[in-house]
Design an enzyme around this catalytic site. Structure first.
Site, PDB file in Angstrom:
ATOM      1  N   THR A 120      -1.042  -3.733   9.682  1.00 26.03           N
ATOM      2  CA  THR A 120      -1.469  -4.505   8.522  1.00 26.03           C
ATOM      3  C   THR A 120      -1.003  -5.957   8.610  1.00 26.03           C
ATOM      4  O   THR A 120       0.025  -6.241   9.234  1.00 26.03           O
ATOM      5  CB  THR A 120      -0.883  -3.856   7.250  1.00 26.03           C
ATOM      6  OG1 THR A 120      -1.039  -4.736   6.146  1.00 26.03           O
ATOM      7  CG2 THR A 120       0.609  -3.563   7.388  1.00 26.03           C
ATOM      8  N   ASP A 121      -1.716  -6.845   7.922  1.00 19.37           N
ATOM      9  CA  ASP A 121      -1.280  -8.246   7.855  1.00 19.37           C
ATOM     10  C   ASP A 121      -0.012  -8.408   7.013  1.00 19.37           C
ATOM     11  O   ASP A 121       0.649  -9.442   7.062  1.00 19.37           O
ATOM     12  CB  ASP A 121      -2.401  -9.145   7.302  1.00 19.37           C
ATOM     13  CG  ASP A 121      -2.890  -8.758   5.917  1.00 19.37           C
ATOM     14  OD1 ASP A 121      -2.391  -7.774   5.341  1.00 19.37           O
ATOM     15  OD2 ASP A 121      -3.796  -9.454   5.398  1.00 19.37           O
ATOM     16  N   GLU A 122       0.346  -7.365   6.244  1.00 22.67           N
ATOM     17  CA  GLU A 122       1.517  -7.489   5.370  1.00 22.67           C
ATOM     18  C   GLU A 122       2.823  -7.624   6.139  1.00 22.67           C
ATOM     19  O   GLU A 122       3.849  -7.998   5.566  1.00 22.67           O
ATOM     20  CB  GLU A 122       1.614  -6.274   4.446  1.00 22.67           C
ATOM     21  CG  GLU A 122       0.500  -6.230   3.454  1.00 22.67           C
ATOM     22  CD  GLU A 122       0.770  -5.245   2.328  1.00 22.67           C
ATOM     23  OE1 GLU A 122       1.930  -4.833   2.145  1.00 22.67           O
ATOM     24  OE2 GLU A 122      -0.191  -4.900   1.641  1.00 22.67           O
ATOM     25  N   TYR A 147       6.959  -0.429   2.047  1.00 23.60           N
ATOM     26  CA  TYR A 147       5.771  -0.099   2.854  1.00 23.60           C
ATOM     27  C   TYR A 147       5.641  -1.048   4.038  1.00 23.60           C
ATOM     28  O   TYR A 147       5.567  -0.619   5.199  1.00 23.60           O
ATOM     29  CB  TYR A 147       4.496  -0.154   1.989  1.00 23.60           C
ATOM     30  CG  TYR A 147       3.231  -0.280   2.818  1.00 23.60           C
ATOM     31  CD1 TYR A 147       2.809   0.759   3.647  1.00 23.60           C
ATOM     32  CD2 TYR A 147       2.484  -1.463   2.808  1.00 23.60           C
ATOM     33  CE1 TYR A 147       1.667   0.631   4.432  1.00 23.60           C
ATOM     34  CE2 TYR A 147       1.340  -1.591   3.592  1.00 23.60           C
ATOM     35  CZ  TYR A 147       0.937  -0.544   4.402  1.00 23.60           C
ATOM     36  OH  TYR A 147      -0.186  -0.677   5.186  1.00 23.60           O
ATOM     37  N   LYS A 151       5.887  -0.516   8.195  1.00 27.12           N
ATOM     38  CA  LYS A 151       4.787  -0.831   9.119  1.00 27.12           C
ATOM     39  C   LYS A 151       5.285  -1.817  10.185  1.00 27.12           C
ATOM     40  O   LYS A 151       4.954  -1.687  11.369  1.00 27.12           O
ATOM     41  CB  LYS A 151       3.586  -1.411   8.375  1.00 27.12           C
ATOM     42  CG  LYS A 151       2.832  -0.426   7.507  1.00 27.12           C
ATOM     43  CD  LYS A 151       2.224   0.745   8.262  1.00 27.12           C
ATOM     44  CE  LYS A 151       1.101   0.353   9.176  1.00 27.12           C
ATOM     45  NZ  LYS A 151       0.459   1.565   9.785  1.00 27.12           N
TER      46      LYS A 151
HETATM   47  P1  NAD Z   1      -4.710   6.206   3.230  1.00 30.61           P
HETATM   48  O1  NAD Z   1      -3.477   6.348   2.406  1.00 30.61           O
HETATM   49  O2  NAD Z   1      -6.035   6.186   2.547  1.00 30.61           O
HETATM   50  O3  NAD Z   1      -4.772   7.395   4.308  1.00 30.61           O
HETATM   51  C1  NAD Z   1      -3.648   7.806   5.033  1.00 30.61           C
HETATM   52  C2  NAD Z   1      -3.979   9.146   5.680  1.00 30.61           C
HETATM   53  O4  NAD Z   1      -2.851   9.531   6.480  1.00 30.61           O
HETATM   54  C3  NAD Z   1      -4.232  10.280   4.677  1.00 30.61           C
HETATM   55  O5  NAD Z   1      -5.355  11.038   5.062  1.00 30.61           O
HETATM   56  C4  NAD Z   1      -2.959  11.121   4.761  1.00 30.61           C
HETATM   57  O6  NAD Z   1      -3.177  12.498   4.459  1.00 30.61           O
HETATM   58  C5  NAD Z   1      -2.539  10.912   6.209  1.00 30.61           C
HETATM   59  N1  NAD Z   1      -1.106  11.107   6.427  1.00 30.61           N
HETATM   60  C6  NAD Z   1      -0.085  10.574   5.704  1.00 30.61           C
HETATM   61  N2  NAD Z   1       1.098  11.007   6.196  1.00 30.61           N
HETATM   62  C7  NAD Z   1       0.813  11.802   7.269  1.00 30.61           C
HETATM   63  C8  NAD Z   1       1.603  12.520   8.201  1.00 30.61           C
HETATM   64  N3  NAD Z   1       2.937  12.508   8.123  1.00 30.61           N
HETATM   65  N4  NAD Z   1       0.977  13.214   9.175  1.00 30.61           N
HETATM   66  C9  NAD Z   1      -0.391  13.243   9.261  1.00 30.61           C
HETATM   67  N5  NAD Z   1      -1.189  12.589   8.388  1.00 30.61           N
HETATM   68  C10 NAD Z   1      -0.588  11.872   7.410  1.00 30.61           C
HETATM   69  O7  NAD Z   1      -4.489   4.907   4.107  1.00 30.61           O
HETATM   70  P2  NAD Z   1      -5.540   3.803   4.583  1.00 30.61           P
HETATM   71  O8  NAD Z   1      -5.668   2.794   3.528  1.00 30.61           O
HETATM   72  O9  NAD Z   1      -6.729   4.484   5.127  1.00 30.61           O
HETATM   73  O10 NAD Z   1      -4.709   3.138   5.778  1.00 30.61           O
HETATM   74  C11 NAD Z   1      -4.804   3.667   7.099  1.00 30.61           C
HETATM   75  C12 NAD Z   1      -3.992   2.796   8.038  1.00 30.61           C
HETATM   76  O11 NAD Z   1      -4.484   1.467   8.005  1.00 30.61           O
HETATM   77  C13 NAD Z   1      -2.513   2.702   7.687  1.00 30.61           C
HETATM   78  O12 NAD Z   1      -1.780   2.699   8.876  1.00 30.61           O
HETATM   79  C14 NAD Z   1      -2.390   1.365   6.971  1.00 30.61           C
HETATM   80  O13 NAD Z   1      -1.107   0.822   7.127  1.00 30.61           O
HETATM   81  C15 NAD Z   1      -3.427   0.565   7.718  1.00 30.61           C
HETATM   82  N6  NAD Z   1      -4.041  -0.553   6.986  1.00 30.61           N
HETATM   83  C16 NAD Z   1      -4.607  -0.354   5.747  1.00 30.61           C
HETATM   84  C17 NAD Z   1      -5.254  -1.404   5.105  1.00 30.61           C
HETATM   85  C18 NAD Z   1      -5.922  -1.220   3.770  1.00 30.61           C
HETATM   86  O14 NAD Z   1      -6.442  -2.175   3.205  1.00 30.61           O
HETATM   87  N7  NAD Z   1      -5.974  -0.017   3.203  1.00 30.61           N
HETATM   88  C19 NAD Z   1      -5.303  -2.660   5.727  1.00 30.61           C
HETATM   89  C20 NAD Z   1      -4.711  -2.841   6.976  1.00 30.61           C
HETATM   90  C21 NAD Z   1      -4.092  -1.768   7.602  1.00 30.61           C
HETATM   91  O1  DAU Z   2      -3.186  -6.320   3.404  1.00 31.85           O
HETATM   92  C1  DAU Z   2      -3.345  -5.031   3.881  1.00 31.85           C
HETATM   93  C2  DAU Z   2      -2.786  -4.034   2.887  1.00 31.85           C
HETATM   94  O2  DAU Z   2      -3.707  -4.005   1.792  1.00 31.85           O
HETATM   95  C3  DAU Z   2      -2.598  -2.638   3.481  1.00 31.85           C
HETATM   96  O3  DAU Z   2      -1.591  -2.699   4.455  1.00 31.85           O
HETATM   97  C4  DAU Z   2      -2.197  -1.626   2.400  1.00 31.85           C
HETATM   98  O4  DAU Z   2      -2.154  -0.326   2.952  1.00 31.85           O
HETATM   99  C5  DAU Z   2      -3.237  -1.677   1.297  1.00 31.85           C
HETATM  100  O5  DAU Z   2      -2.853  -0.805   0.236  1.00 31.85           O
HETATM  101  C6  DAU Z   2      -3.379  -3.110   0.759  1.00 31.85           C
HETATM  102  O6  DAU Z   2      -2.162  -3.524   0.107  1.00 31.85           O
HETATM  103  P1  DAU Z   2      -2.196  -4.320  -1.291  1.00 31.85           P
HETATM  104  O7  DAU Z   2      -0.900  -4.115  -1.953  1.00 31.85           O
HETATM  105  O8  DAU Z   2      -2.711  -5.700  -1.091  1.00 31.85           O
HETATM  106  O9  DAU Z   2      -3.390  -3.466  -2.007  1.00 31.85           O
HETATM  107  P2  DAU Z   2      -3.578  -2.907  -3.494  1.00 31.85           P
HETATM  108  O10 DAU Z   2      -4.940  -2.319  -3.535  1.00 31.85           O
HETATM  109  O11 DAU Z   2      -2.446  -2.047  -3.930  1.00 31.85           O
HETATM  110  O12 DAU Z   2      -3.553  -4.240  -4.360  1.00 31.85           O
HETATM  111  C7  DAU Z   2      -4.404  -5.346  -4.077  1.00 31.85           C
HETATM  112  C8  DAU Z   2      -4.022  -6.476  -5.023  1.00 31.85           C
HETATM  113  O13 DAU Z   2      -4.364  -6.116  -6.367  1.00 31.85           O
HETATM  114  C9  DAU Z   2      -2.532  -6.773  -5.078  1.00 31.85           C
HETATM  115  O14 DAU Z   2      -2.363  -8.171  -5.264  1.00 31.85           O
HETATM  116  C10 DAU Z   2      -2.037  -6.006  -6.291  1.00 31.85           C
HETATM  117  C11 DAU Z   2      -3.208  -6.091  -7.225  1.00 31.85           C
HETATM  118  N1  DAU Z   2      -3.426  -4.972  -8.174  1.00 31.85           N
HETATM  119  C12 DAU Z   2      -3.395  -3.704  -7.696  1.00 31.85           C
HETATM  120  C13 DAU Z   2      -3.659  -2.641  -8.534  1.00 31.85           C
HETATM  121  C14 DAU Z   2      -3.615  -1.206  -8.031  1.00 31.85           C
HETATM  122  C15 DAU Z   2      -3.754  -5.258  -9.493  1.00 31.85           C
HETATM  123  O15 DAU Z   2      -3.799  -6.429  -9.936  1.00 31.85           O
HETATM  124  N2  DAU Z   2      -4.018  -4.202 -10.327  1.00 31.85           N
HETATM  125  C16 DAU Z   2      -3.991  -2.904  -9.911  1.00 31.85           C
HETATM  126  O16 DAU Z   2      -4.269  -1.997 -10.721  1.00 31.85           O
END
Ligand code: NAD
Ligand code: DAU
Length: 331
Positions: A120-122, A147, A151
C-alpha cells in the site's frame, strides 16, 4: 502458470481472480482464511477447470508448504486491511501481515517460488494538502497506523528475502481502490450503502483528507503486468491520478443517488488520520507500459454505485454489524 492467490476472497483479491480468469490463461488457487472480510460470494461463477478454493491461514506453515509445492507463482494479497480496526485491536495485524507474510516467504525460499507482494501507499505516511510532491519508489517509509506499520514491516521482510536469499520477488504499493466486492466498512461502500438504506453518509473530521482513487480492475491489470514482466527485486507504485477529497466523494455519491449534496454528517475523526496520499506511477507506466482504463473517477464511481444497488444480497449481511461497531466508536 499455476497461481496461488492469498486473500483471494477479499476485495482486491477477488477482483484480481476474476481479472486473471477473464484476461489470461493462468489457473488460480485461492488460499483464504475467510475472516469477516472474505466471502465465497465474491468468487461465484468461476470455471472449475481453472479455479480452486482452499480455506486456510497463511500462517499455517505445513499447509502453505504443501500449496507452494503445487504452484509456479504466488500473489500475496491476504492481510488485515482496515485502519480503524487496527486502532481498536492491532494483534491480528501482526499475526497476519507480519507472521503470515514471513511464513509465505519461508515457503517461497524452500521452493524457489516466484513471489509478488501486494502493498500500500500508506507505508510512506502522508503528504500536506498543498505539497506538489507525490510518493515515488524512493520515498522513505514513514507509516502512521498499526495497519500501515505492519504492511511496511512485511515489505521490508520481502526486500530482505530478495537480498539475502535471492528470492525471485517483486513488490507493488497501490493507492486507494474502489469497485465491486469491497467490504461495507470501507469509505466508499459505507457511504453508498448508507444512502441506499436512507441513512446519511459519515465524514471523519473536516472531510478535507485526500485519497488517490484507482479502480480495482486497473490495480489487477497492473499486478498481472508486474508478475509477467516486472524486474525481480523491484518495487512498482500503482496509481491512476485519482486524487479526491473525502468531502468531494461523498457529494458525488449523494448527487448520483438523487440526494442533496450536503446531506451528510461530520463524525469523530480517526486518531492519527493521514491527511493526503498521492502516487507517482511513472516507473510502472514507462518501464512496463501499463496505464489505467478507468480515467474518469466520476464514471467509475457511478458504475460502482450501480453495482451496490444491484447486489444488496452481497453487502446486506455485513451492514448491521459494521454500523453497530462504528456507532460504538462515535463514527
Ligand atoms: P480485504 O480486507 O478486503 O481482504 C483481505 C482478505 O484476506 C480476506 O478475504 C481475508 O479473509 C483474507 N485473510 C485475512 N487474514 C488471512 C490469513 N491469516 N490467512 C488467509 N487469508 C486471510 O483487503 P483488500 O482491501 O482486498 O486488500 C488486499 C491487499 O491489498 C492487502 O494486502 C492490502 O494491504 C492491499 N491494499 C489495499 C488497498 C485498498 O484500497 N483496499 C490499497 C492498496 C493495497
Ligand atoms: O491507501 C491505500 C489504503 O487505502 C489501503 O492500504 C487500505 O487497506 C485501505 O483500507 C485504504 O485505507 P484508508 O484508511 O484510506 O481507507 P478507508 O476506506 O478506511 O478510508 C478512506 C478515507 O475516508 C479516509 O480518509 C478515512 C475516511 N472515512 C472513512 C470511513 C470508513 C470517512 O470519512 N468516513 C468513513 O465512514
Amino acid at each position: 502458470m499455476r497461481l496461488l492467490v492469498t486473500g483471494g476472497a477479499g476485495f482486491i483479491g477477488s477482483n484480481f481472480v476474476h481479472h486473471i480468469i477473464a484476461r489470461s490463461d493462468h489457473s488460480v488457487t485461492v488460499l483464504d482464511k475467510l475472516t469477516y472480510a472474505g466471502t465465497l460470494a465474491s468468487l461465484e461463477g468461476l470455471p472449475e477447470s481453472r479455479f480452486r478454493f482452499v480455506r486456510g491461514d497463511i500462517a499455517d506453515a505445513p499447509l502453505v508448504d504443501e500449496l507452494f509445492a503445487e504452484h509456479d507463482a504466488v500473489v500475496h494479497f491476504a492481510a488485515e486491511s482496515h485502519n480503524d480496526n487496527s486502532l481498536d485491536d492491532p494483534r491480528p495485524f501482526l499475526d497476519t501481515n507480519i507472521i503470515g507474510t514471513f511464513t509465505l516467504l519461508e515457503a517461497a525460499r524452500r521452493h524457489g517460488t516466484r513471489f509478488h507482494h501486494i502493498s500500500t501507499d500508506e507505508v510512506y505516511g502522508d503528504l500536506e494538502l498543498d505539497d506538489p510532491a507525490r510518493f515515488t519508489e524512493t520515498t522513505p517509509y514513514n507509516p502512521s497506523s498499526p495497519y500501515s506499520s505492519t504492511k511496511a514491516g512485511s515489505d521490508l521482510l520481502v526486500r530482505a528475502w530478495v537480498r539475502s536469499f535471492d528470492l525471485p520477488a517483486t513488490l507493488s504499493n497501490c493507492s486507494n481502490n474502489y469497485g465491486p466486492y469491497q467490504h461495507v466498512e470501507k469509505f466508499i461502500p459505507r457511504q453508498i450503502t448508507n444512502v441506499l438504506r436512507g441513512e446519511r453518509p459519515k465524514l471523519y473530521g473536516s472531510g478535507e483528507n485526500v485519497r488517490d482513487w484507482i479502480h480495482a480492475d486497473d490495480h489487477s491489470a497492473a499486478v498481472l503486468t508486474i508478475l509477467e514482466q516486472g524486474r525481480i527485486g523491484e518495487t512498482y507504485l500503482i496509481g491512476a491520478d485519482g486524487e479526491q477529497s473525502n468531502k468531494a466523494v461523498v457529494e458525488l455519491i449523494l448527487t448520483e443517488l438523487g440526494q442533496p449534496a450536503d446531506a451528510y454528517d461530520h463524525v469523530v475523526d480517526r486518531p492519527g488520520h493521514d491527511l493526503r496520499y498521492a502516487i507517482d506511477s511513472t516507473k510502472l507506466r514507462t518501464e512496463l507500459d501499463w496505464s489505467p482504463r478507468f480515467h474518469d473517477f466520476e464514471a467509475g464511481l457511478a458504475q460502482t454505485i450501480a453495482w451496490y444497488r444491484e447486489h444488496e444480497g452481497w453487502w446486506a449481511p455485513a451492514k448491521d454489524a459494521t454500523e453497530s461497531r462504528y456507532r460504538a466508536q462515535g463514527q
